[in-house]
Design an enzyme around this catalytic site. Structure first.
Site, PDB file in Angstrom:
ATOM      1  CB  CYS A 207       1.056  20.152 -26.617  1.00  0.00           C
ATOM      2  SG  CYS A 207       2.844  20.145 -26.423  1.00  0.00           S
TER       3      CYS A 207
ATOM      4  CB  CYS B 198       5.119  -2.285  20.815  1.00  0.00           C
ATOM      5  SG  CYS B 198       5.242  -3.553  19.521  1.00  0.00           S
TER       6      CYS B 198
ATOM      7  CG  ASP C 200     -17.546 -22.758 -29.233  1.00  0.00           C
ATOM      8  OD1 ASP C 200     -17.081 -23.795 -29.731  1.00  0.00           O
ATOM      9  OD2 ASP C 200     -18.159 -22.724 -28.153  1.00  0.00           O
TER      10      ASP C 200
ATOM     11  CB  CYS D  45       1.841  -2.453  16.314  1.00  0.00           C
ATOM     12  SG  CYS D  45       1.804  -3.794  17.528  1.00  0.00           S
TER      13      CYS D  45
ATOM     14  CB  CYS E  90       3.269  17.731 -21.983  1.00  0.00           C
ATOM     15  SG  CYS E  90       3.408  19.515 -22.201  1.00  0.00           S
TER      16      CYS E  90
END
Length: 814
Positions: free
Chosen positions: A15, A83, A496, A86, A18
């Protein structure tokens, strides 16, 4: 750090309270700037500072409040790592920098990336792009769950869950109700009054109470834990009073009295029926989003080593050459490399006629190719496509709150506690007056069950979802629900002229040399076009284009300067040349001498420019911009909506009047420079007018921002579109009246919903409390309202609000 906004799909709300619980929880998080939770859409829109809080922390806060979030998990192979650093780089690139990623971890040994993410915010293609940017390669699966699939699955699962619980409740509640009523009305034998029958009723009622009705206990506990009370608390309390009173009678027979197991069982089953129907109808309000999402094809065909190769849509990259056969959907945005066709863009713009496409023309993902085969270069993919941006904009509009919802939120915040107080007062009053526990208990139960905060919570968001959805189908995109509400209050629309009323593509119509030093029109045109080479103004471009069409060799200008709204200056072959509005040359007597010629051209609706070299008038150049085919019809539709229409233009009064007369506009503001447009809007607002501004250019952006509601023509510039409140994707001026009509119908529906929700509670809560019992003329069933009827009324209230919002789809498409 720049603030980010994400939309989080939430599950578990029952509801409006919540939604308010989640809002309160998220607002307490440091770094969260703004939160809006839409109960109907089941989504939270959160604006936050990623330097202070990550998406994962927001998810945790939502889950801590007792709700959940729709998430997706992905496990992707990574290549290029050398490695452990990375792996850390990729985790940082994905987990820290991508909005919508909840958690990311990289296993260097197995070379795999595991990601938990919100699919409505990012997708596999975004993750892949982040990994690639970090310098590594990700291998995406051939297919992946799309965000829309997950949300649809979640909704379908919710409907299945509600349906299953209702059916099981009905299986037990129907025989229990029939047997109980038959016993009460002496329709069956005396055996029905044996003690074991009450135990049978207990056996039938208990599964309904704690299986079908368990959601209400769970939701009520979550709500109370968050320091508030919601609808679940009312239902759990109301049904529990009847159930546990009956259990007490069953265990302690000496108390005597009637058991009410059928009341508790039917109450829960009826309310579950209402929730099931609400879930089904509520899902329909989001139909526009699903339609837009459905425009995306699942696969695309690209050229790889001069061969056509099918790949998932998510694998298309910027720069790929995409192949589209006749009748297929265009997968992403791009520019045509070869071939010619016509494209149906109606699903995005609302315009029914196909648009011709040839080499160098732009195509948009989601549109349908006609009879030609084309190859185009992908320019925007994934979340960057126009379709994805439209979907995001509609989602944000549907998730935002309209100002009119504030009253409903304020009432909802105190509604449930107030109802609980009313129920206790009702119970105490009737027990004191009548001295009988049972009737007082029945009225308490009826008050708890008849009150409906859900109708209040659904009144605004369901109508907003329907209204923005209809707009999206017509190519009208409201950026937020406030724009939808403001559009209903407008009484003045300012248009415009260039690009809005007219095509925005002026063409040269007259070249008039006036000097002995410049006797030919060709020389005058060459001189003017050479100056305008440095200009970005549509009129300047028209002069350059016309000169190039005549095959003239133009000179490169130097010392170029533009004087906004007046004209331009440059040195051509060492001499200073000015071209612009005749009013820019007031000191020249030559201008006065040709004033008649200027007025004659202006009265034809043409824009006249004077060309001057070293203080001598060399001649006049006139350009004309043709009206859009539907401008007259669009203006008339605005008049039909009782709106005042004003034309705003930089042209002088004579030219403006000539254009305005052709579309029946009587109010004109002429001679306005670009930097004065917003001032013109302010002046109208000072007179008490609510102003909507319609424009398409960069110079319209300040006026669009100043107006109460800005409408951007979708074919206009990005700046205008970014500034406006409403985007008319089709580029048609008729979209303005459509947008206002949709907003008026949506707000009328919201007011109807709120009226019904308030009246329902204001009238029926006193009925349930027993006020009609004070009047002998009132029918008996209203004088002592049975809790079952109260539950039925509650179930119908929220359904009726959602159904009324769905009516917008039928009205809006007419």
């Amino acid at each position: 750090m720049t603030e980010q906004t994400i939309t989080i799909p939430i599950t578990g709300m029952t509801c409006a309270n919540c939604a308010m619980n989640i809002e309160r929880s998220l607002k307490k998080v440091d770094g969260v700037r703004e939160v809006s939770v839409n109960f109907a859409a089941e989504k939270a829109q959160v604006r936050y500072d990623p330097g202070k809080v990550q998406a994962g922390e927001l998810i945790q806060r939502i889950q801590a409040a007792g709700y959940d979030v729709l998430k997706n998990r992905g496990d992707f192979p990574i290549t290029g790592m050398t490695c452990a650093n990375c792996a850390a780089n990729i985790e940082r690139a994905v987990g820290k920098k991508l909005p919508g990623v909840i958690h990311a971890s990289v296993n260097f040994a197995t070379e795999r990336l595991s990601v938990e993410y919100i699919p409505s915010v990012i997708g596999p293609d975004d993750i892949a792009a982040a990994v690639k940017k970090a310098g590594y390669t990700i291998i995406l699966p051939e297919g992946s769950d799309e965000e829309e699939d997950l949300e649809k699955k979640a909704r379908d699962a919710e409907i299945r869950n509600q349906t299953q619980k209702f059916l099981i409740g009905a299986v037990f509640a129907v025989p229990l109700f029939l047997m109980s009523m038959a016993r009460d009305f002496s329709l069956i034998g005396m055996w029905s009054h044996e003690a074991w029958v009450n135990w049978l009723f207990f056996a039938l009622a208990t599964p309904v109470q704690f299986y079908t009705g368990w959601d209400y206990y769970e939701g009520g506990i979550k709500s109370l834990r968050n320091g508030s009370a919601n609808m679940d608390v009312l239902v759990a309390m109301g049904s529990s009073v009847a159930y546990f009173y009956s259990v007490a009678i069953l265990i302690l027979p000496d108390l005597g009295g009637h058991v009410y197991f059928e009341t508790s069982a039917v109450i829960i089953t009826l309310i579950k029926l209402g929730k099931m129907l609400e879930s089904r109808t509520k899902g329909k309000t989001g139909g526009a989003i699903r339609k837009l999402i459905g425009l995306r094809p699942k696969i695309a065909v690209i050229m790889v080593d001069e061969k056509e190769t099918e790949i998932p849509l998510a694998r298309v990259s910027v720069g790929d050459t995409v192949v589209v056969r006749p009748g297929e959907r265009i997968p992403v945005d791009g520019v045509v490399l070869s071939g010619a066709t016509s494209v149906d863009e109606s699903m995005l713009t609302g315009e029914p006629l196909p648009v011709d496409k040839a080499v160098d023309d732009k195509v948009t993902g989601g549109t349908i190719n006609g009879e030609g085969r084309i190859l185009f270069q992908a320019m925007r993919v994934g979340k960057d496509t126009a379709l994805s941006q439209i979907i995001r904009m509609v989602q944000e509009a549907q998730g935002s709150k309209a100002p009119i919802q504030a009253l409903a939120d304020q009432v909802a915040a105190v509604f449930v506690p107030a109802v609980m107080v009313i129920a206790l007062i009702t119970f105490a009053s009737w027990w004191y007056v009548q001295g009988d526990f049972l009737p007082a208990m029945i009225r308490l139960t009826a008050v708890l069950l008849i009150a409906c905060p859900c109708a209040l919570g659904l009144a605004t968001p369901t109508a907003i979802m329907a209204g923005t959805g209809i707009g999206a189908e017509k190519g009208i995109l409201f950026k937020n629900s406030q724009a939808l509400e403001t559009a209903t209050k407008l009484d003045t629309i300012v248009l415009d002229k260039t690009g809005t009323i007219t095509m925005g593509k002026p063409v040269v119509t007259d070249v008039v040399p006036l000097s002995e030093k410049c006797r030919s029109g060709t020389e005058l045109l060459r001189l003017a076009a050479s100056v305008e080479k440095g200009s970005e103004h549509p009129v300047g471009k028209a002069v350059v284009q016309y000169a190039e069409e005549q095959g003239l060799a133009l000179t490169e200008p130097s010392d170029f300067k533009a004087s906004g709204g007046l004209g331009v200056y440059a040195r051509i072959e060492g001499a200073g040349v000015r071209i612009g509005n005749p009013s820019w040359f007031p000191a020249l007597t030559d201008i006065e001498a040709v004033a008649g010629q200027i007025r004659e051209l202006e009265n034809q609706g043409k824009t006249v420019m004077a060309v001057m070299q070293e203080e001598e008038l060399f001649g006049l150049i006139a350009v004309s911009d043709s009206l859009k085919p539907d401008s007259g019809k669009a203006v008339q539709r605005l008049f039909d909506l009782n709106l005042k229409v004003v034309m705003l233009t930089g042209d002088n009064q004579q030219t403006a009047e000539a254009i305005a007369e052709r579309v029946n506009i009587r109010d004109i503001i002429a001679g306005v420079r670009p930097d004065q447009k917003s001032t013109a809007i302010k002046d109208l607002q000072k007179n008490g007018q609510m102003v909507g501004m319609v424009g398409d250019g960069i110079n319209d952006a300040p006026a669009l921002a100043q107006a109460d509601a800005g409408f951007a023509i979708g074919t206009g510039t990005d700046v205008a579109i970014e500034t406006a409140d409403v985007i008319l994707a089709g580029g048609s001026l008729t979209g303005v009246s459509d947008a206002i009509l949709i907003s008026r119908r949506t707000m009328r529906t919201i007011r109807q919903n709120l009226f019904f929700a308030f009246i329902y509670n204001l009238v029926l809560i006193p009925v349930a409390a027993g006020v009609p019992a004070l009047f002998d003329a009132v029918p008996g069933f209203l004088r002592e309202l049975h809790p079952i009827l109260a539950a039925l009324a509650m179930a119908c209230s929220s359904i009726s609000v959602v159904a009324n919002s769905l009516r917008l789809y039928n009205v809006g498409r007419k």
